[in-house]
Design an enzyme around this catalytic site. Structure first.
Site, mmCIF file in Angstrom:
data_model
loop_
_atom_site.group_PDB
_atom_site.id
_atom_site.type_symbol
_atom_site.label_atom_id
_atom_site.label_comp_id
_atom_site.label_asym_id
_atom_site.label_seq_id
_atom_site.Cartn_x
_atom_site.Cartn_y
_atom_site.Cartn_z
ATOM 1 N N ASP A 183 -17.829 5.102 -7.475
ATOM 2 C CA ASP A 183 -18.582 5.342 -8.714
ATOM 3 C C ASP A 183 -18.953 3.991 -9.338
ATOM 4 O OD1 ASP A 183 -18.919 7.778 -10.934
ATOM 5 O OD2 ASP A 183 -18.552 5.828 -11.887
ATOM 6 N N HIS A 209 -11.702 8.894 -14.714
ATOM 7 C CA HIS A 209 -11.294 8.180 -15.932
ATOM 8 C C HIS A 209 -10.087 8.835 -16.606
ATOM 9 C CE1 HIS A 209 -14.712 5.608 -15.545
ATOM 10 N NE2 HIS A 209 -15.588 6.575 -15.714
ATOM 11 N N HIS A 263 -18.605 3.129 -12.320
ATOM 12 C CA HIS A 263 -17.581 2.739 -13.302
ATOM 13 C C HIS A 263 -16.206 2.643 -12.642
ATOM 14 C CE1 HIS A 263 -20.784 4.930 -15.522
ATOM 15 N NE2 HIS A 263 -20.640 3.931 -16.376
ATOM 16 N N ASP A 312 -23.897 7.000 -9.543
ATOM 17 C CA ASP A 312 -24.503 6.297 -10.681
ATOM 18 C C ASP A 312 -24.746 4.819 -10.365
ATOM 19 O OD1 ASP A 312 -21.715 6.150 -10.679
ATOM 20 O OD2 ASP A 312 -21.481 6.789 -12.767
#
Ligand code: Q9C
Ligand code: ZN
Length: 366
Positions: free
Chosen positions: A221, A186, A223, A309
């Site tokens: 991931d 991120h 996200h 995740d």
């Protein structure tokens, strides 16, 4: 300025290069695994979730548990310690790196700050402001806390990714793993968010590209890797990501299918957003689509943003992958036939994190 991402000697007075020392542990077994003890210097206490402060999900125990599982499966050999000077400026602005370094240096050991005020379009960082206010100029959310050790820990984390890439390229085949935290994907050129401060994943990819290799990044991931996408958007490094639909999932402002790259990078960005509840079947179909694009690109090196995740038991992810799906992911990526660097990103179901990560790595290297 030097374009080298690592160097063995410290910068001299007349270097305007921004090199920072970090120490990493390198385990050279079948899987090259690189970690840094400095991750322990960063332990967020709280984050803002659903209108409340809750205990941080991104915690040092995550790495400890992966490490324990790797030892139990005999995937680690006695590590060698290496000290390198790392230059982050291929991925990050000099001023971002220096501001974060300066703020962390001035904090007390038990200070933990979350930003609370953001500058908006016309504002800029002002050093006379309290540190918590300065952080607003460097951050985009209230999940990403700063303590005195955050800078050192995140430089060490990026160092793991770069050194793992270099060791893998030197070996020329197989798998390497940056067993690193805080995570990376991120973080953008001049901002932190989503528990990420320095983007070692993008830095390793950019550094390998700068040395002439064709590089594909696959982000698995839960996200979307907004920071990595932004850093690679104008480059011919292929970036592909399968993730929760940003219409309802962090990071919200990017990760849509119509984001395809720009300039030199047009056609080298592939996003596959998937809905809440995506299971094994939906996920495998999406990843197969991505892997076909990667094959067609014919990379010399694959870099994987490895978040687990997507697991059914994850407290923040909303997909439903099982432990067996992680073996499938590892196997499918391993079958590309290129050397693969895995860089640790998210995954918050701590009791299963070791199993899920080891399943990916074992299948990829097997
Ligand atoms: N309702 C990584 O997995 N929480 N970062 C968002 C919004 C922040 C995740 C909650 C998620 C950051 C590396
Ligand atoms: Zn994540």
């Amino acid at each position: 300025m030097s374009s080298e991402v690592t160097r063995e000697a410290p910068p001299t007075d007349h270097d305007d290069d921004l090199s920072i020392r970090c120490e990493v542990n390198i385990s050279c077994g079948d899987i090259i695994t690189v970690s840094s003890n400095d991750h322990l210097l960063h332990a967020g206490q709280v984050e803002f979730l659903n209108n409340q402060l809750v205990p941080s999900f991104e915690h040092p125990s995550r790495l400890e548990l992966i490490d324990r599982e790797f030892r139990e499966r005999k995937l680690l050999v006695t590590p060698a310690t290496k000290s390198v000077w790392i230059n982050l400026t291929l991925a990050h602005d000099h001023s971002y790196v220096e501001s974060l370094s300066r703020i962390c240096r001035h904090l007390n050991v038990d200070d933990i700050l979350l930003p609370s005020v953001w500058p908006g379009q016309k504002g800029a960082l002002r050093v006379e402001h309290p540190y918590g206010i300065q952080l607003g100029a460097l951050s985009r959310d209230m999940f990403t806390s700063i303590g005195a050790g955050t800078f050192t820990a995140s430089v060490g984390s990026a160092g793991c990714a770069v050194v793992a890439m270099q060791e893998l390229v030197a070996r020329g085949k197989g798998c390497a793993f940056a067993l690193s935290r805080p995570p990376h994907h991120h973080a953008g050129r001049d901002y932190m968010n989503g528990y990420c401060y320095m983007n070692g994943t993008a830095l390793a990819a950019m550094s390998a590209r700068a040395s002439g290799l064709r590089v594909a990044v696959i982000d698995v991931d839960y996200h979307h890797g907004n920071g990595t996408q932004e850093l690679l958007y104008g480059s011919d490094i292929l970036f592909c990501s399968v993730h929760g639909d940003p219409a309802s999932t962090f990071p919200f402002y990017s990760g849509y299918a119509d984001e395809q790259g720009e300039g030199l990078g047009l056609g080298f960005n592939l996003n596959v957003p998937l809905p809440h509840g995506t299971d094994s079947q939906g996920y495998r179909e999406a990843l197969r689509h991505v892997l076909a694009r990667v094959r067609n690109y014919a990379p010399d090196l694959v870099v994987v943003s490895l978040g687990v995740d997507t697991f059914e038991g994850d407290p923040i992810g909303r997909f439903r992958l099982s432990a067996a799906d992680f073996s499938w992911i590892g196997d499918a990526i391993g079958q590309l036939g290129a050397p693969v660097l895995f860089v640790m990103e998210g995954g918050y179901a701590v009791s299963e994190i070791g199993m899920n990560v080891a399943n990916v790595l074992e299948a990829a290297s097997g």
